[in-house]
Each structure stands twice: as structure tokens, then as C-alpha cells.
Design an enzyme around this catalytic site. Structure first.
Site, short mmCIF file in Angstrom:
data_model
loop_
_atom_site.label_atom_id
_atom_site.label_comp_id
_atom_site.label_asym_id
_atom_site.label_seq_id
_atom_site.Cartn_x
_atom_site.Cartn_y
_atom_site.Cartn_z
N CYS A 97 12.59 -35.19 -71.02
CA CYS A 97 11.75 -34.40 -70.12
C CYS A 97 11.90 -32.89 -70.28
O CYS A 97 11.23 -32.31 -71.13
CB CYS A 97 12.01 -34.85 -68.68
SG CYS A 97 10.63 -34.46 -67.60
N ARG A 134 1.25 -34.01 -60.61
CA ARG A 134 2.39 -34.30 -61.48
C ARG A 134 2.21 -35.68 -62.09
O ARG A 134 1.54 -36.56 -61.51
CB ARG A 134 3.70 -34.27 -60.68
CG ARG A 134 4.13 -32.87 -60.28
CD ARG A 134 5.45 -32.90 -59.54
NE ARG A 134 6.59 -33.20 -60.41
CZ ARG A 134 7.19 -32.31 -61.18
NH1 ARG A 134 6.76 -31.05 -61.21
NH2 ARG A 134 8.22 -32.66 -61.92
N HIS A 209 12.69 -40.88 -68.11
CA HIS A 209 13.98 -41.02 -67.44
C HIS A 209 14.17 -42.51 -67.22
O HIS A 209 13.53 -43.31 -67.86
CB HIS A 209 13.97 -40.32 -66.08
CG HIS A 209 13.59 -38.88 -66.11
ND1 HIS A 209 14.49 -37.88 -66.39
CD2 HIS A 209 12.40 -38.26 -65.90
CE1 HIS A 209 13.87 -36.71 -66.33
NE2 HIS A 209 12.60 -36.91 -66.04
N1 GLN Z 1 10.29 -28.85 -65.49
C1 GLN Z 1 9.65 -29.84 -66.22
C2 GLN Z 1 8.32 -30.32 -65.68
O1 GLN Z 1 8.11 -30.39 -64.47
C3 GLN Z 1 10.59 -30.99 -66.48
C4 GLN Z 1 10.84 -31.88 -65.29
C5 GLN Z 1 11.91 -32.89 -65.55
O2 GLN Z 1 12.75 -32.72 -66.43
N2 GLN Z 1 11.93 -33.96 -64.80
O3 GLN Z 1 7.48 -30.62 -66.48
#
Ligand code: GLN
Length: 264
Positions: A97, A134, A209
């Protein structure tokens, strides 16, 4: 000769969202169960660039935009160069990520300035802004990157299907770097082109993840095997472990997500 491995863990206190430390623990336990001692060293602000050359596997987890900025400021220069050299040499790594976003050319966070990345992976990541949806949820993808996909198929006798969990605002767009896989369910890199992650040399970059490795133990074994082969310059064949619990968990997730013919 007694074999042993050293895991380099990138910025453990800044980059470990959604249980990504589980990746470190999984590699450690799967080595120990086979009688291979493991040491874990943090690669962070307190570490010098030379330490990056002492590790046999690099693990990097996710982080929010602010933490990523702090990490990149610390990593630029000799540490970034050491990490690039190690990965170019074929040291295996798994990056989740936020970490892959930093391995590309740049990451544009939701607020503020573009963060320059290591430029190791030919790709860019952009957050479309705080109002954008998101990418959140369970994700399933098939690994297609060569030669990883072929090696995993030979190792397991099945299609390399990964199950994970994603939560990112940033979207990643690949240039010449190979995608890690093709999305079966979920968003993947950007929710548009159907690709998930990236694969370069022996570095696995993914939005997944989960944490990734306990849910997909074959990936942990691939990393361990590559690390041993790279370190000892000999062919390695790992003893099989009992993964029946992980297999049952995977099966029930595939059922829940109605992914029909995934690897069982
Ligand atoms: N900051 C990054 C995003 O929101 C990664 C988020 C994360 O590692 N879960 O895309």
C-alpha cells in the site's frame, strides 16, 4: 551449514497499518518452524544506510499520507540508494500500500506537495483528493507477473490466487513495470484498469493488506526461498508446512466473495 535470514523492516512505527506487521511475523515463524533462525532489524530514522546492506528480505507496510512524507524525507539520499541497490541485486521484498507508492516515481497525497519516490518501479500514484471515494474492501487477484506466476504454480500446483484487504485513497498507474496480477474482485491499483500491484526483480508491491502473508502463505515461502537462494547461492527447496487452517480460511473467504474457481 546452518542457514539464517535477516529481515529488514521498514519504519515499523510509521508504516504498519492494518496489521502489516503480520507479514514480518509470518516470515519469521515459517523460517523458525523449519529450523532457520531469523533476526529482524528495523530500517528507520535511527538506522544508517550501511544497515540496508545487512538484510536478506525487506518488508514494508502501509502508512497514511503524513507518515509517508516523513519516511520519504528520511529515506532520500544514501538510504534510498542502498535500498535501490539491494532490490536491483535481487533481494526479495514485500511492500504493501503506502510502501509501493514510495517505490514509484512519486506520490501525490490528498493534501500538500507531491512526494518524490525512489523511482525503482516505473509507476506513479495519485490521490484524487479528500472527497474521492476510498478503495476499501476485500480484494482477490490472480498473480500473473512472470516469472513469479510460473514459480508459484510450480511450488503449489495451483493458480496463484491472492486474497487480501485494501484501503487506499491513492491510485497507482503503471508505466513499464509489470503488474503483479489481475483483479478478480475489488479495486486493485486504481479501480479502472484491472491491475493489482507491481512486480520488479524479486520485489512484490501490492495494495493488499490482510495482512498479506498469513492469508497467502505460499507468498511467504516464495520470499523465504528467494532470500535463501540469493544469500547462499544454491538451489533451495523448503520443507512443506501444514497450512490446512489457512486453506480453510481462504476457502471460506472465496465462498463469501463468490469467487468460484479460485485455488483451493
Ligand atoms: N496513504 C496511502 C493512501 O491512502 C496509503 C494508505 C495505506 O497504506 N493503507 O493511498
Amino acid at each position: 551449514m546452518q542457514q539464517e535470514l535477516t529481515i529488514g523492516w521498514l519504519y515499523p512505527t510509521l508504516m504498519s497499518t492494518y496489521g502489516d506487521r503480520g507479514n514480518v511475523i509470518t516470515i519469521q515463524r515459517r523460517c523458525q518452524w523449519r529450523g532457520i533462525p531469523v533476526s529482524i532489524i528495523p530500517l528507520d530514522a535511527a538506522t544508517d544506510a550501511e544497515t540496508f546492506y545487512q538484510v536478506d528480505i525487506i518488508v514494508g507496510g502501509g502508512a497514511q499520507d503524513r507518515q509517508q512524507e516523513i519516511v520519504m524525507r528520511d529515506l532520500q539520499g544514501r538510504k534510498a540508494e542502498a535500498m535501490r541497490n539491494q532490490l536491483e541485486k535481487g533481494i526479495p521484498g514485500v511492500f504493501t500500500c503506502g510502501s509501493p507508492q514510495l517505490l514509484g516515481h512519486y506520490y501525490e497525497p490528498a493534501f500538500g506537495q507531491r512526494i518524490d519516490g525512489l523511482g525503482l518501479l516505473d509507476m506513479v500514484s495519485k490521490h484524487p483528493g479528500p472527497d474521492a471515494k476510498r478503495c476499501i474492501g476485500n480484494v482477490v487477484f490472480e498473480i500473473t507477473a512472470s516469472p513469479l506466476a510460473e514459480e508459484l504454480r510450480a511450488m503449489t500446483g495451483t493458480r496463484p490466487i491472492v486474497i487480501g484487504f485494501e484501503n487506499h485513497g491513492g491510485r497507482t498507474y503503471l508505466n513499464s513495470v509489470s503488474p503483479l496480477g489481475k483483479v478478480i474482485a475489488g479495486y486493485g491499483n486504481n479501480g479502472e484498469d484491472g491491475y493489482e500491484g507491481a512486480f520488479y526483480r524479486n520485489a512484490i508491491a501490492t495494495y493488499s493488506h490482510g495482512p498479506l502473508l498469513p492469508k497467502n502463505p505460499f507468498l511467504a515461502d516464495w520470499l523465504i526461498q528467494k532470500a535463501l537462494e540469493q544469500k547462499y547461492q544454491e538451489t533451495v527447496s523448503l520443507t512443506k508446512l501444514d497450512d490446512s487452517l489457512a486453506e480453510r480460511a481462504r476457502s471460506s473467504m472465496f465462498d463469501r466473495l463468490e469467487v468460484k474457481d479460485a485455488a483451493r
